[in-house]
Motif scaffolding. Structure first.
Motif, PDB file in Angstrom:
ATOM      1  N   TYR A   1       9.063  -0.968   5.499  1.00  0.00           N
ATOM      2  CA  TYR A   1       9.102  -0.478   4.121  1.00  0.00           C
ATOM      3  C   TYR A   1       8.414   0.880   4.080  1.00  0.00           C
ATOM      4  O   TYR A   1       7.626   1.219   4.951  1.00  0.00           O
ATOM      5  N   LEU A   2       8.752   1.654   3.086  1.00  0.00           N
ATOM      6  CA  LEU A   2       8.167   2.978   2.924  1.00  0.00           C
ATOM      7  C   LEU A   2       6.930   2.853   2.051  1.00  0.00           C
ATOM      8  O   LEU A   2       6.998   2.334   0.933  1.00  0.00           O
ATOM      9  N   GLY A   3       5.790   3.316   2.532  1.00  0.00           N
ATOM     10  CA  GLY A   3       4.543   3.241   1.780  1.00  0.00           C
ATOM     11  C   GLY A   3       3.729   4.509   1.954  1.00  0.00           C
ATOM     12  O   GLY A   3       4.125   5.429   2.674  1.00  0.00           O
ATOM     13  N   TYR A   4       2.600   4.554   1.279  1.00  0.00           N
ATOM     14  CA  TYR A   4       1.715   5.710   1.359  1.00  0.00           C
ATOM     15  C   TYR A   4       0.475   5.381   2.178  1.00  0.00           C
ATOM     16  O   TYR A   4      -0.065   4.287   2.097  1.00  0.00           O
ATOM     17  N   THR A   5       0.047   6.356   2.938  1.00  0.00           N
ATOM     18  CA  THR A   5      -1.207   6.291   3.673  1.00  0.00           C
ATOM     19  C   THR A   5      -2.075   7.437   3.187  1.00  0.00           C
ATOM     20  O   THR A   5      -1.592   8.557   2.993  1.00  0.00           O
ATOM     21  N   PHE A   6      -3.346   7.155   2.956  1.00  0.00           N
ATOM     22  CA  PHE A   6      -4.294   8.175   2.495  1.00  0.00           C
ATOM     23  C   PHE A   6      -4.967   8.810   3.710  1.00  0.00           C
ATOM     24  O   PHE A   6      -5.621   8.128   4.490  1.00  0.00           O
ATOM     25  N   ARG A   7      -4.757  10.104   3.877  1.00  0.00           N
ATOM     26  CA  ARG A   7      -5.432  10.891   4.909  1.00  0.00           C
ATOM     27  C   ARG A   7      -5.853  12.203   4.273  1.00  0.00           C
ATOM     28  O   ARG A   7      -5.012  12.997   3.878  1.00  0.00           O
TER      29      ARG A   7
ATOM     30  N   LYS B   1      -6.181  15.233  -5.115  1.00  0.00           N
ATOM     31  CA  LYS B   1      -5.214  14.289  -4.543  1.00  0.00           C
ATOM     32  C   LYS B   1      -4.033  14.988  -3.875  1.00  0.00           C
ATOM     33  O   LYS B   1      -3.255  14.347  -3.171  1.00  0.00           O
ATOM     34  N   ALA B   2      -3.885  16.292  -4.095  1.00  0.00           N
ATOM     35  CA  ALA B   2      -2.778  17.026  -3.476  1.00  0.00           C
ATOM     36  C   ALA B   2      -2.942  17.020  -1.960  1.00  0.00           C
ATOM     37  O   ALA B   2      -4.007  17.314  -1.439  1.00  0.00           O
ATOM     38  N   GLY B   3      -1.890  16.653  -1.269  1.00  0.00           N
ATOM     39  CA  GLY B   3      -1.880  16.704   0.186  1.00  0.00           C
ATOM     40  C   GLY B   3      -2.583  15.571   0.899  1.00  0.00           C
ATOM     41  O   GLY B   3      -2.798  15.661   2.102  1.00  0.00           O
ATOM     42  N   VAL B   4      -2.952  14.501   0.194  1.00  0.00           N
ATOM     43  CA  VAL B   4      -3.685  13.420   0.859  1.00  0.00           C
ATOM     44  C   VAL B   4      -2.892  12.116   0.952  1.00  0.00           C
ATOM     45  O   VAL B   4      -3.271  11.221   1.708  1.00  0.00           O
ATOM     46  N   TYR B   5      -1.797  11.983   0.211  1.00  0.00           N
ATOM     47  CA  TYR B   5      -0.965  10.790   0.294  1.00  0.00           C
ATOM     48  C   TYR B   5       0.275  11.123   1.118  1.00  0.00           C
ATOM     49  O   TYR B   5       1.050  12.004   0.761  1.00  0.00           O
ATOM     50  N   HIS B   6       0.434  10.426   2.219  1.00  0.00           N
ATOM     51  CA  HIS B   6       1.510  10.712   3.153  1.00  0.00           C
ATOM     52  C   HIS B   6       2.430   9.502   3.247  1.00  0.00           C
ATOM     53  O   HIS B   6       1.971   8.395   3.539  1.00  0.00           O
ATOM     54  N   GLN B   7       3.731   9.735   3.006  1.00  0.00           N
ATOM     55  CA  GLN B   7       4.697   8.647   3.104  1.00  0.00           C
ATOM     56  C   GLN B   7       4.976   8.349   4.565  1.00  0.00           C
ATOM     57  O   GLN B   7       5.158   9.265   5.368  1.00  0.00           O
ATOM     58  N   GLU B   8       4.993   7.062   4.877  1.00  0.00           N
ATOM     59  CA  GLU B   8       5.346   6.666   6.230  1.00  0.00           C
ATOM     60  C   GLU B   8       5.891   5.246   6.223  1.00  0.00           C
ATOM     61  O   GLU B   8       5.694   4.488   5.274  1.00  0.00           O
ATOM     62  N   THR B   9       6.566   4.927   7.291  1.00  0.00           N
ATOM     63  CA  THR B   9       7.121   3.584   7.435  1.00  0.00           C
ATOM     64  C   THR B   9       6.012   2.636   7.858  1.00  0.00           C
ATOM     65  O   THR B   9       5.253   2.921   8.780  1.00  0.00           O
ATOM     66  N   LYS B  10       5.955   1.511   7.170  1.00  0.00           N
ATOM     67  CA  LYS B  10       4.958   0.481   7.471  1.00  0.00           C
ATOM     68  C   LYS B  10       5.691  -0.829   7.725  1.00  0.00           C
ATOM     69  O   LYS B  10       6.887  -0.936   7.498  1.00  0.00           O
ATOM     70  N   ARG B  11       4.943  -1.829   8.195  1.00  0.00           N
ATOM     71  CA  ARG B  11       5.515  -3.149   8.472  1.00  0.00           C
ATOM     72  C   ARG B  11       4.836  -4.196   7.599  1.00  0.00           C
ATOM     73  O   ARG B  11       3.646  -4.112   7.308  1.00  0.00           O
ATOM     74  N   ARG B  12       5.603  -5.185   7.189  1.00  0.00           N
ATOM     75  CA  ARG B  12       5.056  -6.327   6.454  1.00  0.00           C
ATOM     76  C   ARG B  12       5.927  -7.542   6.732  1.00  0.00           C
ATOM     77  O   ARG B  12       7.108  -7.415   7.087  1.00  0.00           O
ATOM     78  N   LYS B  13       5.321  -8.676   6.528  1.00  0.00           N
ATOM     79  CA  LYS B  13       6.057  -9.928   6.710  1.00  0.00           C
ATOM     80  C   LYS B  13       6.661 -10.333   5.371  1.00  0.00           C
ATOM     81  O   LYS B  13       5.956 -10.457   4.374  1.00  0.00           O
TER      82      LYS B  13
END
Length: 189
Positions: free
Chosen positions: A106-112, A84-96
């Motif tokens: 909002y700040l969330g995680y994306t798996f890459r 799991k090291a290096g695969v979760y990247h914080q980024e800004t996302k949008r939600r209603k």
């Protein structure tokens, strides 16, 4: 009852330094601490399961684990998810926003995954670059995802064969499921 704040990184380091004595342990820990996000990425009760499993029901008291068994517990419990090291990247996302009906950031995680080798396979690869594992430890780490493993979902019977070879496979699966479905949810409440 007052909750005592735990430091997962300190707990990890205490068990790692106390229980793992193999060659390569320093190099592996250095890599985890300095070259990965292992201690900050969102990331399992193996010792209790092992003691329960190994204690004879008719014996008085609880069975004490040997030094080698304690080391295996530490390796499996602490390192099975280094993939799991290096695969979760914080980024800004949008939600209603459900209350206001307006869109918000909002700040969330994306798996890459930059190295999509497979979950258990990747953990094995990364660990064994630094630390030798026993065959039983390798099987447990490889198959720790259990029924959620892609090979199992595809019909592979190799996990069953691995379980027949060593109880460490199902012990780690049980501990990982307990951590995900009981421990982490209880902590969130």
């Amino acid at each position: 009852m007052e909750q005592i704040a735990r430091d997962p990184r300190a707990d990890f380091l205490a068990v790692y330094n106390r229980s793992i004595g193999r060659n390569g342990r320093t190099a592996l820990l250095y890599w985890l601490e300095n070259e990965t996000d292992f201690f900050t990425a969102p990331a399992s009760s193996l010792r209790e399961i092992t003691v329960r499993d190994m204690t004879d029901r008719n014996a008085p008291g609880v069975r004490q684990l040997s030094e080698a068994e304690e080391e295996t517990v530490a390796i499996l419990g602490l390192l099975h998810d280094v993939c799991k090291a290096g695969v979760y990247h914080q980024e800004t996302k949008r939600r209603k926003n459900q209350e206001t009906g307006k869109w918000e950031d909002y700040l969330g995680y994306t798996f890459r995954d930059p190295f999509p080798l497979g979950h258990g396979e990747k953990s094995l690869f990364l660990i064994t670059r630094h630390l030798a594992l026993t065959e039983e430890e390798a099987l447990a780490i490889r198959w720790h995802m259990g029924a959620y493993d892609d090979a199992v979902k595809g019909g592979s019977r190799s996990m069953t064969e691995a379980m027949n070879l060593t109880p460490w496979v199902w012990r780690l699966q049980e501990a990982d499921m307990c951590a995900a479905w009981i421990d982490e949810r209880s902590a969130a409440e």
